[in-house]
Design a protein around this motif. Structure first.
Motif, PDB file in Angstrom:
ATOM      1  N   GLN A 272       0.860  -1.183   0.000  1.00 21.74           N
ATOM      2  CA  GLN A 272       0.000   0.000   0.000  1.00 21.74           C
ATOM      3  C   GLN A 272       0.896   1.232   0.000  1.00 21.74           C
ATOM      4  N   ILE A 273       0.668   2.108  -0.954  1.00 23.52           N
ATOM      5  CA  ILE A 273       1.449   3.335  -1.081  1.00 23.52           C
ATOM      6  C   ILE A 273       0.655   4.487  -0.494  1.00 23.52           C
ATOM      7  N   GLY A 274       1.265   5.175   0.470  1.00 15.99           N
ATOM      8  CA  GLY A 274       0.607   6.302   1.118  1.00 15.99           C
ATOM      9  C   GLY A 274      -0.344   5.852   2.199  1.00 15.99           C
ATOM     10  N   CYS A 275       0.150   5.137   3.194  1.00 15.92           N
ATOM     11  CA  CYS A 275      -0.719   4.534   4.209  1.00 15.92           C
ATOM     12  C   CYS A 275      -1.178   5.506   5.289  1.00 15.92           C
TER      13      CYS A 275
ATOM     14  N   ASP B 255       4.763   4.979   3.640  1.00 15.75           N
ATOM     15  CA  ASP B 255       4.447   6.395   3.551  1.00 15.75           C
ATOM     16  C   ASP B 255       5.769   7.135   3.481  1.00 15.75           C
TER      17      ASP B 255
ATOM     18  N   TYR C  40       8.433   7.212  -2.671  1.00 11.19           N
ATOM     19  CA  TYR C  40       7.578   6.638  -3.713  1.00 11.19           C
ATOM     20  C   TYR C  40       8.253   6.648  -5.085  1.00 11.19           C
TER      21      TYR C  40
ATOM     22  N   SER D 138      -3.397   2.110  -3.599  1.00  9.28           N
ATOM     23  CA  SER D 138      -3.128   3.485  -3.207  1.00  9.28           C
ATOM     24  C   SER D 138      -4.458   4.222  -3.167  1.00  9.28           C
TER      25      SER D 138
ATOM     26  N   LYS E 144      -3.863   9.326  -2.846  1.00  7.58           N
ATOM     27  CA  LYS E 144      -2.494   9.798  -2.707  1.00  7.58           C
ATOM     28  C   LYS E 144      -1.983  10.468  -3.976  1.00  7.58           C
TER      29      LYS E 144
ATOM     30  N   LEU F   8      -6.038   1.774  -7.671  1.00  3.83           N
ATOM     31  CA  LEU F   8      -5.714   3.177  -7.439  1.00  3.83           C
ATOM     32  C   LEU F   8      -6.999   3.992  -7.392  1.00  3.83           C
TER      33      LEU F   8
END
Length: 146
Positions: free
Chosen positions: A43-46, A68, A94, A109, A112, A138
């Motif tokens: 997970q990108i940007g938690c 993050d 990222y 994501s 984000k 996304l």
């Protein structure tokens, strides 16, 4: 910060946004992803880890890695997460994901990408770390960025 991003940041702090994620966005992603047992999930940007905790509990994953780019967010996410969780929280850039090629089955994501100035580079990095049959889920609110 432009007025639209400022408003989005204020709205995201409301409990309503949390519940919309939990009962609308996340179930849609969960169903869409058809995550298999022993999946490797990124997970990108938690942020504070709300979605990560919920998804890690509901998805049949071997590993759930939530990143993050802000150390304070990771510290807060870790403090809110029990020690028996299968989530790993990590600070990461990222634009240069610190993972080998083809590491993940699913990348999520939420909200984000409209904050990222180099979102195309981030998409290239996601493509690099996704396995050949991997999936990207996304969701973002803003269309101005694109």
């Amino acid at each position: 910060m432009n007025p639209i991003n400022l408003l989005q940041n204020q709205l995201s702090a409301l409990p309503l946004d949390y519940w919309l994620h939990r009962f609308i966005d996340i179930p849609i992603f969960k169903e869409w992803s058809k995550t298999k047992r022993k999946s490797q999930i990124l997970q990108i940007g938690c942020g504070k880890g709300h979605e990560a905790r919920y998804l890690a509990e509901k998805l049949p994953c071997a590993k759930y890695l939530a990143i993050d780019n802000e150390a304070q967010a990771i510290a807060r996410a870790e403090s809110l997460t029990g020690s028996n969780s299968n989530i790993v929280f990590q600070t990461a850039d990222y634009n240069h994901l610190p993972f080998p090629n083809e590491s993940f089955d699913v990348v999520f994501s939420f909200d984000k990408f409209h904050h990222l100035s180099h979102w195309k580079k981030v998409l290239q990095e996601i493509h690099r770390v996704l396995k050949p049959a991997g999936q990207l889920a996304l969701k973002t609110y803003s269309i101005e960025t694109y």
